[in-house]
Design a protein around this motif. Structure first.
Motif, PDB file in Angstrom:
ATOM      1  N   LEU A 811       0.844  -1.190   0.000  1.00 36.84           N
ATOM      2  CA  LEU A 811       0.000   0.000   0.000  1.00 36.84           C
ATOM      3  C   LEU A 811       0.881   1.243   0.000  1.00 36.84           C
ATOM      4  CD1 LEU A 811      -2.505  -1.028   2.802  1.00 36.84           C
ATOM      5  CD2 LEU A 811      -3.072  -0.785   0.391  1.00 36.84           C
ATOM      6  N   GLN A 812       0.509   2.253  -0.806  1.00 38.00           N
ATOM      7  CA  GLN A 812       1.234   3.512  -0.764  1.00 38.00           C
ATOM      8  C   GLN A 812       0.395   4.610  -1.409  1.00 38.00           C
ATOM      9  OE1 GLN A 812       4.732   2.118  -2.772  1.00 38.00           O
ATOM     10  NE2 GLN A 812       4.049   2.886  -4.744  1.00 38.00           N
ATOM     11  N   VAL A 813       0.774   5.832  -1.078  1.00 39.30           N
ATOM     12  CA  VAL A 813       0.131   6.981  -1.708  1.00 39.30           C
ATOM     13  C   VAL A 813       0.825   7.227  -3.039  1.00 39.30           C
ATOM     14  CG1 VAL A 813      -0.328   9.443  -1.512  1.00 39.30           C
ATOM     15  CG2 VAL A 813      -0.466   7.987   0.519  1.00 39.30           C
ATOM     16  N   PRO A 814       0.073   7.322  -4.150  1.00 38.80           N
ATOM     17  CA  PRO A 814       0.711   7.554  -5.453  1.00 38.80           C
ATOM     18  C   PRO A 814       1.551   8.823  -5.452  1.00 38.80           C
ATOM     19  CG  PRO A 814      -1.611   7.000  -5.724  1.00 38.80           C
ATOM     20  CD  PRO A 814      -1.392   7.207  -4.261  1.00 38.80           C
ATOM     21  N   LEU A 815       2.627   8.788  -6.215  1.00 40.93           N
ATOM     22  CA  LEU A 815       3.546   9.916  -6.280  1.00 40.93           C
ATOM     23  C   LEU A 815       2.838  11.197  -6.721  1.00 40.93           C
ATOM     24  CD1 LEU A 815       6.598   9.913  -5.673  1.00 40.93           C
ATOM     25  CD2 LEU A 815       6.995   9.795  -8.135  1.00 40.93           C
ATOM     26  N   GLU A 816       1.896  11.054  -7.637  1.00 37.41           N
ATOM     27  CA  GLU A 816       1.217  12.239  -8.171  1.00 37.41           C
ATOM     28  C   GLU A 816       0.292  12.902  -7.152  1.00 37.41           C
ATOM     29  OE1 GLU A 816      -0.850   8.503  -9.800  1.00 37.41           O
ATOM     30  OE2 GLU A 816       1.197   9.238  -9.505  1.00 37.41           O
ATOM     31  N   GLU A 817       0.012  12.207  -6.034  1.00 35.98           N
ATOM     32  CA  GLU A 817      -0.806  12.810  -4.984  1.00 35.98           C
ATOM     33  C   GLU A 817      -0.021  13.831  -4.166  1.00 35.98           C
ATOM     34  OE1 GLU A 817      -4.368  11.768  -3.716  1.00 35.98           O
ATOM     35  OE2 GLU A 817      -4.195  11.799  -5.894  1.00 35.98           O
ATOM     36  N   GLY A 818       1.306  13.815  -4.304  1.00 33.09           N
ATOM     37  CA  GLY A 818       2.144  14.787  -3.606  1.00 33.09           C
ATOM     38  C   GLY A 818       2.361  14.440  -2.143  1.00 33.09           C
ATOM     39  N   GLY A 819       3.295  15.156  -1.544  1.00 33.38           N
ATOM     40  CA  GLY A 819       3.572  14.988  -0.123  1.00 33.38           C
ATOM     41  C   GLY A 819       4.307  13.694   0.184  1.00 33.38           C
ATOM     42  N   ASP A 820       4.564  13.489   1.485  1.00 32.47           N
ATOM     43  CA  ASP A 820       5.189  12.255   1.931  1.00 32.47           C
ATOM     44  C   ASP A 820       4.192  11.106   1.855  1.00 32.47           C
ATOM     45  OD1 ASP A 820       7.502  13.670   2.528  1.00 32.47           O
ATOM     46  OD2 ASP A 820       6.892  14.039   4.604  1.00 32.47           O
ATOM     47  N   ASP A 821       4.723   9.907   1.840  1.00 32.98           N
ATOM     48  CA  ASP A 821       3.850   8.743   1.887  1.00 32.98           C
ATOM     49  C   ASP A 821       3.163   8.681   3.248  1.00 32.98           C
ATOM     50  OD1 ASP A 821       2.570   6.449   1.082  1.00 32.98           O
ATOM     51  OD2 ASP A 821       4.362   5.206   0.967  1.00 32.98           O
ATOM     52  N   GLY A 846      -6.781  12.628   3.186  1.00 31.90           N
ATOM     53  CA  GLY A 846      -7.726  12.657   2.079  1.00 31.90           C
ATOM     54  C   GLY A 846      -7.172  12.199   0.748  1.00 31.90           C
ATOM     55  N   ARG A 847      -5.915  11.774   0.712  1.00 32.63           N
ATOM     56  CA  ARG A 847      -5.325  11.349  -0.558  1.00 32.63           C
ATOM     57  C   ARG A 847      -5.697   9.904  -0.887  1.00 32.63           C
ATOM     58  NH1 ARG A 847       0.834  12.412   0.432  1.00 32.63           N
ATOM     59  NH2 ARG A 847       0.225  11.570   2.468  1.00 32.63           N
ATOM     60  N   LYS A 848      -5.504   9.541  -2.132  1.00 32.66           N
ATOM     61  CA  LYS A 848      -5.771   8.184  -2.582  1.00 32.66           C
ATOM     62  C   LYS A 848      -4.629   7.263  -2.168  1.00 32.66           C
ATOM     63  CE  LYS A 848      -8.082   9.850  -6.791  1.00 32.66           C
ATOM     64  NZ  LYS A 848      -8.009   9.880  -8.274  1.00 32.66           N
ATOM     65  N   ILE A 849      -4.885   5.955  -2.245  1.00 31.00           N
ATOM     66  CA  ILE A 849      -3.814   4.979  -2.104  1.00 31.00           C
ATOM     67  C   ILE A 849      -3.856   4.045  -3.305  1.00 31.00           C
ATOM     68  CG2 ILE A 849      -3.718   5.022   0.417  1.00 31.00           C
ATOM     69  CD1 ILE A 849      -5.305   2.430   0.435  1.00 31.00           C
ATOM     70  N   GLU A 850      -2.727   3.389  -3.571  1.00 30.29           N
ATOM     71  CA  GLU A 850      -2.664   2.394  -4.627  1.00 30.29           C
ATOM     72  C   GLU A 850      -2.069   1.111  -4.062  1.00 30.29           C
ATOM     73  OE1 GLU A 850      -0.171   3.872  -7.713  1.00 30.29           O
ATOM     74  OE2 GLU A 850       1.633   3.943  -6.467  1.00 30.29           O
ATOM     75  N   THR A 851      -2.365  -0.002  -4.733  1.00 33.22           N
ATOM     76  CA  THR A 851      -1.804  -1.288  -4.334  1.00 33.22           C
ATOM     77  C   THR A 851      -0.884  -1.798  -5.434  1.00 33.22           C
ATOM     78  OG1 THR A 851      -3.662  -2.511  -5.283  1.00 33.22           O
ATOM     79  CG2 THR A 851      -3.823  -1.888  -2.946  1.00 33.22           C
ATOM     80  N   ARG A 852       0.194  -2.434  -5.004  1.00 29.88           N
ATOM     81  CA  ARG A 852       1.113  -3.097  -5.928  1.00 29.88           C
ATOM     82  C   ARG A 852       1.336  -4.503  -5.407  1.00 29.88           C
ATOM     83  NH1 ARG A 852       5.452   1.855  -7.036  1.00 29.88           N
ATOM     84  NH2 ARG A 852       3.888   3.309  -7.805  1.00 29.88           N
TER      85      ARG A 852
END
Length: 865
Positions: A811-821, A846-852
C-alpha cells in the motif's frame, strides 16, 4: 561562586585556509549553525552542491582535502583570585590547533574525545573584555597518510575495503572515508558544543563521577556504586540522593572525600523497580544526584537490571549459547544494526534520534547494534534507548581494517575508551561492548599472521596483525575497570576457533548476497547462536529516489546517477540473479525496480528471521538467541541494506521483521519430500515439498492457550482446497519464552496451493498471528487470471481483500498525490479469499492509495507501475 557552564555558540565564523577550489570561502563567513562542520557551512553559502543529490559527491570531494579555520569571540567572565576557568570541547573533528587570544593552548587529533584546558591565565583580565578563540583544522586524510608513513603500515592492501589504509591511523569516524552504503564525505570542524566553565577553587567542583548498578541474584536489592573525584573546595563531603521513577526520595547518603579529593561508596536500594527491554517488561528509571554543597551538582537517570551473557552447553546442538539474560530471564534479542544518522553530524538532533529509535521499537526491535565504523553515539541516543527499552550492542570504533599498535596510538585508544565508557557507561540499555567490527574475520579471510593459540603480545607485535594488543589487552582492561556489569566481547563476529563459528559466539552471515551469493532460502543452513549482522539490498522508495535524482532521464536502475547511489559492489549482477531464481520480474520503469528489489529483500528477511527465531526453543535449547539485520537506517537517498530509507520510508522488509518479532508468531516451512522423475532428472527440476512443518513462538514468559486454524486455497482459481478435519483446528498450550513445534502435515496439490495458518487466543478469540505458505519458486506459480485486490479506506483504517491468493501487496500513496507517503501499521501482506485484513494508517489527509503486488507477467494489472 557555584560552577557555571556557558555555551560558546554565538559569533562563529569560518574560512578555508588552503586553495584547492575557486568557489571557496577564502574570507571569513558566518557559520550556518553551531556546532558545525565545513560541508554544512559551504552548503549554507551555496559554495558547494548537496553531495547527497545526483553525482555531486564527486564535485565536493575537494572539501575532504581542504583545511579550515573557525573563530569566535566571547567576553571574559567575572573573576576573583580563587576563580578558575576552563574551555571544554565536547568534540572536534579532527586534527585541530586551538589558540586563545593568539596563544596556542591545545592540539587535538581525536574526533572521539572531549578536551578540557584551564584558560584562567589566557583570558583577558577585565570582565567583559572580548577574547578571540581560533580553531584551525587540518584535513584528516593528509594527516592520516603522514601517520601511516611514520608508524609503518604492516598490511598488504587487501585488508582495507573502504577508503585507503590511511583511515586506520587516525581516530576519526571510519565511515567518513565512504562505505558500501554511502558517499565519501570527510568532514571537519567543531562538531560538538564548546563551553566555558567557571568555578571557585574555594568552593570546588565535582571533577568526575562514575555510577554503576548491580542487582542481586534474587532481584530483591540493588547496589548503586559511585566513585569519582573533587577538585578544589575545603574538604566538604558529598551528598547523594536517589529518587524513584515518580520523583519520590528513596535515600540520601553522604560520601566523604579523602585527602586526594577522591570518593567512593555504595548505596543499597531495597525492592527496586526493575528495568526490562520493552518486549519483556517496563522501563522505570531512577534519578541519582550528586551534590557538593552549593558549588556543583550532577545528575543521571539509572535503571536497575541484572545483566548476564550466558554461554552454556546446549542439549541438542554443538557449542554453547550466546544469550543475554535480563533479571534472570533469557532474552531473545531481535533487532537491527545502526549506522550514523548523517555525515554532517551536527544535523543530528535529539528529535531525529528519538524518531529513529521509536520507529525501531514500532517494528518490535528490542536490540540495536551501534556499528564500529561510526561513533559511540550521543547521550540522546542512549537516553532514548533507556526510556524505550531497547538494548544496545556497542562496538568500539574499529571497522574492517588492520589497525596499528604503535605505543602512542594504543595510548590514544586507551584514553578514548576510558572517556567513552565513563560518558555513557551508566546507561541501562547497554548490553555489551565489542572490540571491533570484523577485524578477526578479515584476518582469517586475508591470511594475516594470526594464531589464536598464541597469547603473547610480544609475538603479536612482530606480525601483520598487531592490533590484537588493543582488542585482547587494552580494551578488556578498560572495561574491567569501568564498564560495570556490561560484558566485553573481543570482536563482532567472534567465537570458537574461527571468528564466524556458527556454534559459539556471534556471526556475520554474508554468504547470502555477498560471498558465495547463496540463495536466501539457505539462511536456515547458517543458523547460529547469535546473528549480529546479515542483510540483503534493496532500493529506497520512489519518492526518495526522485529526491536524489533530479534529471528525469536518469531515473532508471541502469543510469549513472542511480549507480552512484548504490555503493554495493556487484549489485547489478545480484539483483538479476536473485530475481531470476525466484519470481518473474521487471526492472523498468524505476517504480517496478523499487517494488522488485524490495520484494526480494523482504522475502530474504522472512526466511532469515522466522527460521532463526524458531531456534529459540527454551532453557538449554537457545540455538539462536538474537538476530540483528544490517541495517535499520540509511544515511543518504541511496540503495542499501536498510529496512527504512533516509526519509523514513519503511520498506516491505521493515514490516516482515516487525511481524517476525511480534509477541506471538506462527511459522511454516515446506520440507523436501522427494524429487520429480528419478536420479537422472533430480538435478534439473525443483524438489518436491509436499509437507509443511508448523510451529509457534510465544514471546510471553508464561504459557499461552491458543487455537491453531488451517485452511488452503488453489492459487489460480481462488477456490478453497479441502483439508482433513483433524488438521483444520487444534487447541494448543504454548510454553513461555520459547518456540513450540506444532505439527507436520501433507499439502494437497502442493505446487499450486497456499496454506494459511491462524493462531487465536483460546480465551478471548483474539487473532494472535497469521502466516501464508507459498510454493516456490514463485516464478512457476500461476496466479488467478483476473486477480483483484480491493483497498477500502474508512477514517484511519484500510481494509484489504482479494478474490484469489495474492503475494506481497504493498500500500502507498501515489507519487502524483504529492507529499510524503502515509505511514501504515502493516504492509507487504499476502491475501487469500474470504478474509479482510485491516491496517491502520496515518497521514493520508484525504489522498488516494494504490496497491502493488506480484502476479503473472502477462497479466499486468497491479504490477506494471
Amino acid at each position: 561562586m557555584p560552577l557555571t557552564k556557558s555555551p560558546l555558540s554565538a559569533n562563529w565564523q569560518f574560512r578555508q585556509t588552503t586553495s584547492l577550489n575557486n568557489s571557496t570561502a577564502s574570507s571569513f563567513l558566518p557559520v550556518s549553525q553551531f556546532p558545525t562542520v565545513a560541508h554544512l557551512d559551504l552548503l549554507h553559502h551555496g559554495l558547494i552542491k548537496d553531495p547527497y543529490i545526483d553525482i555531486n559527491e564527486i564535485e565536493t570531494l575537494w572539501v575532504n582535502d581542504a583545511d579550515w579555520e573557525y573563530r569566535t569571540t566571547f567576553p571574559s567572565p567575572a573573576s576573583s583570585p580563587s576563580s578558575r576557568h576552563e574551555l571544554y570541547f565536547e568534540g572536534l573533528d579532527t586534527i585541530c590547533s586551538i589558540a586563545l587570544n593568539g596563544k596556542t593552548i591545545l592540539e587535538t587529533r581525536n574526533m572521539h574525545m572531549e578536551y578540557r584546558i584551564d584558560v584562567t591565565k589566557f583570558l583577558s583580565e577585565k570582565e567583559g573584555d572580548e577574547n578571540v578563540l581560533e580553531l584551525k583544522f587540518r584535513n584528516a586524510p593528509e594527516f592520516a597518510k603522514k601517520e601511516k608513513d611514520r608508524i609503518g603500515y604492516k598490511g598488504n592492501g587487501t585488508d582495507v575495503h573502504f577508503g585507503g589504509p590511511e583511515r586506520l591511523f587516525v581516530r576519526k569516524a571510519q565511515y567518513h572515508w565512504g562505505w558500501d552504503w554511502g558517499p565519501a564525505i570527510n568532514t571537519s570542524g567543531p562538531w560538538k558544543p564548546v563551553w566555558l566553565e567557571s568555578w571557585s577553587e574555594d568552593k570546588g567542583r565535582i571533577k568526575e563521577w562514575i555510577v554503576r548498578q548491580e542487582v542481586s541474584e534474587d532481584l530483591k536489592t540493588a547496589a548503586v556504586k559511585i566513585q569519582g573525584s573533587v577538585e578544589g573546595g575545603k574538604g566538604e563531603n558529598l551528598s547523594i540522593e536517589i529518587q524513584d521513577p515518580l520523583g519520590k526520595l528513596v535515600v540520601t547518603q553522604g560520601f566523604s572525600v579523602d585527602l586526594e579529593g577522591e570518593f567512593k561508596g555504595e548505596i543499597k536500594v531495597s525492592s527496586p523497580d526493575l528495568w526490562y527491554p520493552f518486549t519483556y517488561g517496563a522501563q522505570p528509571l531512577y534519578t541519582v544526584t550528586c551534590s557538593l554543597a552549593s558549588a556543583d551538582t550532577k545528575s543521571i537517570k539509572l535503571g536497575f537490571r541484572r545483566l548476564r551473557l550466558l554461554q552454556h552447553p546446549l542439549k541438542n546442538e554443538p557449542g554453547t549459547s550466546f544469550t543475554f539474560e535480563i533479571n534472570n530471564t533469557p532474552i531473545f534479542a531481535g533487532g537491527s544494526c545502526w549506522i550514523p544518522g548523517d555525515f554532517m553530524l551536527p544535523r543530528m538532533s535529539s528529535k531525529r534520534y528519538r524518531d529513529w529509535l521509536e520507529l525501531a521499537k514500532s517494528g518490535n526491535q528490542a536490540m540495536i547494534r551501534v556499528w564500529g565504523g561510526g561513533l559511540v553515539e550521543s547521550e540522546d541516543f542512549y537516553s532514548a534507548c533507556d526510556e524505550l527499552g531497547i538494548l544496545v550492542w556497542q562496538d568500539f570504533l574499529f571497522a574492517c581494517g588492520d589497525y596499528p599498535a604503535e605505543n602512542g596510538f594504543v595510548e590514544e585508544v586507551k584514553a578514548e575508551a576510558e572517556q567513552q565508557i565513563k560518558r555513557v557507561g551508566h546507561h541501562t540499555s547497554l548490553a555489551i561492548w565489542a572490540g571491533n567490527n570484523e577485524d578477526y574475520m578479515l584476518a582469517e579471510r586475508w591470511g594475516w599472521d594470526y594464531n589464536p593459540d598464541d597469547n603473547n603480545p610480544e609475538n603479536w607485535a612482530k606480525t601483520n596483525f598487531p592490533a590484537r594488543l588493543i582488542y585482547e589487552r587494552t580494551l578488556p582492561e578498560v572495561c574491567e575497570r569501568l564498564a560495570g556489569d556490561v560484558p566485553y566481547w573481543r570482536s563482532s563476529p567472534y567465537g570458537g576457533y574461527n571468528s564466524n563459528d556458527k556454534t559459539i559466539g556471534d556471526v556475520h552471515i554474508w554468504n547470502v548476497w555477498h560471498g558465495k551469493m547463496s540463495p536466501y532460502q539457505s539462511y536456515k543452513d547458517y543458523t547460529s547462536r547469535f546473528v549480529s549482522e546479515f542483510g540483503f539490498e534493496s532500493a529506497p522508495s520512489l519518492r526518495t529516489l526522485h529526491s536524489a535524482i533530479t534529471d528525469p532521464s536518469e531515473r532508471h536502475w541502469q543510469s549513472l546517477t542511480f549507480d552512484a547511489h548504490d555503493k554495493g559492489p556487484g549489485h547489478q549482477r545480484r539483483y538479476g540473479m536473485y530475481s531470476g531464481e525466484n519470481f518473474r520480474f521487471q526492472f523498468n520503469p524505476l517504480a517496478s525496480f523499487v517494488y522488485c528489489s524490495q520484494f526480494l529483500q523482504a522475502e530474504a528477511m522472512s526466511y532469515a528471521y522466522n527460521h532463526w527465531r524458531r531456534e529459540f526453543r527454551g532453557p538449554g535449547e537457545e540455538n539462536c538467541s538474537g538476530i540483528l539485520v544490517w541495517q535499520l537506517n540509511d544515511i543518504w537517498p541511496g540503495t542499501s541494506w536498510a529496512l527504512v530509507d533516509v526519509n523514513g520510508g519503511r520498506k516491505p522488509s521493515f514490516y516482515i521483521t516487525k511481524r517476525a518479532l511480534s509477541k506471538v508468531v506462527v511459522g511454516m516451512e515446506r520440507v523436501v519430500t522427494g524429487v520429480y522423475g528419478n536420479y537422472m532428472t533430480d538435478w534439473s527440476y525443483p524438489e518436491k515439498r509436499d509437507k509443511v512443518e508448523i510451529w509457534a513462538v510465544n514471546g510471553f514468559v508464561t504459557e499461552l492457550e491458543a487455537t491453531l486454524k488451517l485452511s488452503a486455497f488453489d492459487i489460480s482459481s481462488g477456490e478453497e482446497v479441502e483439508l482433513p478435519e483433524k488438521e483444520r483446528t487444534r487447541k494448543l498450550t504454548l510454553g513461555g519464552n520459547r518456540t513450540t513445534e506444532l505439527t507436520k502435515i501433507d499439502i494437497p496439490c502442493a505446487d499450486k496451493t497456499v496454506l494459511v495458518a491462524y493462531l487465536d487466543d483460546e480465551k478471548t478469540g483474539e487473532r494472535l498471528a497469521r502466516w501464508i505458505s507459498w510454493p516456490e519458486p514463485l516464478k512457476f506459480v500461476k496466479f488467478h487470471k483476473n486477480l483483484k485486490v480491493e483497498a477500502a479506506i474508512e477514517g484511519e483504517v484500510v481494509t484489504l481483500k482479494s478474490n484469489a491468493p495474492v503475494k506481497g501487496v504493498v500500500l502507498q500513496v501515489p507519487l502524483e498525490e504529492g507529499g510524503d507517503d502515509a505511514v501504515f501499521d502493516d504492509n507487504f501482506v499476502d491475501l487469500v479469499p474470504g478474509e479482510e485484513i485491516k491496517i491502520g494508517v496515518k497521514g493520508l489527509d484525504g489522498r488516494k492509495i494504490e496497491t502493488r503486488f506480484l502476479c503473472d507477467w502477462e497479466y499486468k494489472e497491479g504490477f506494471v507501475l
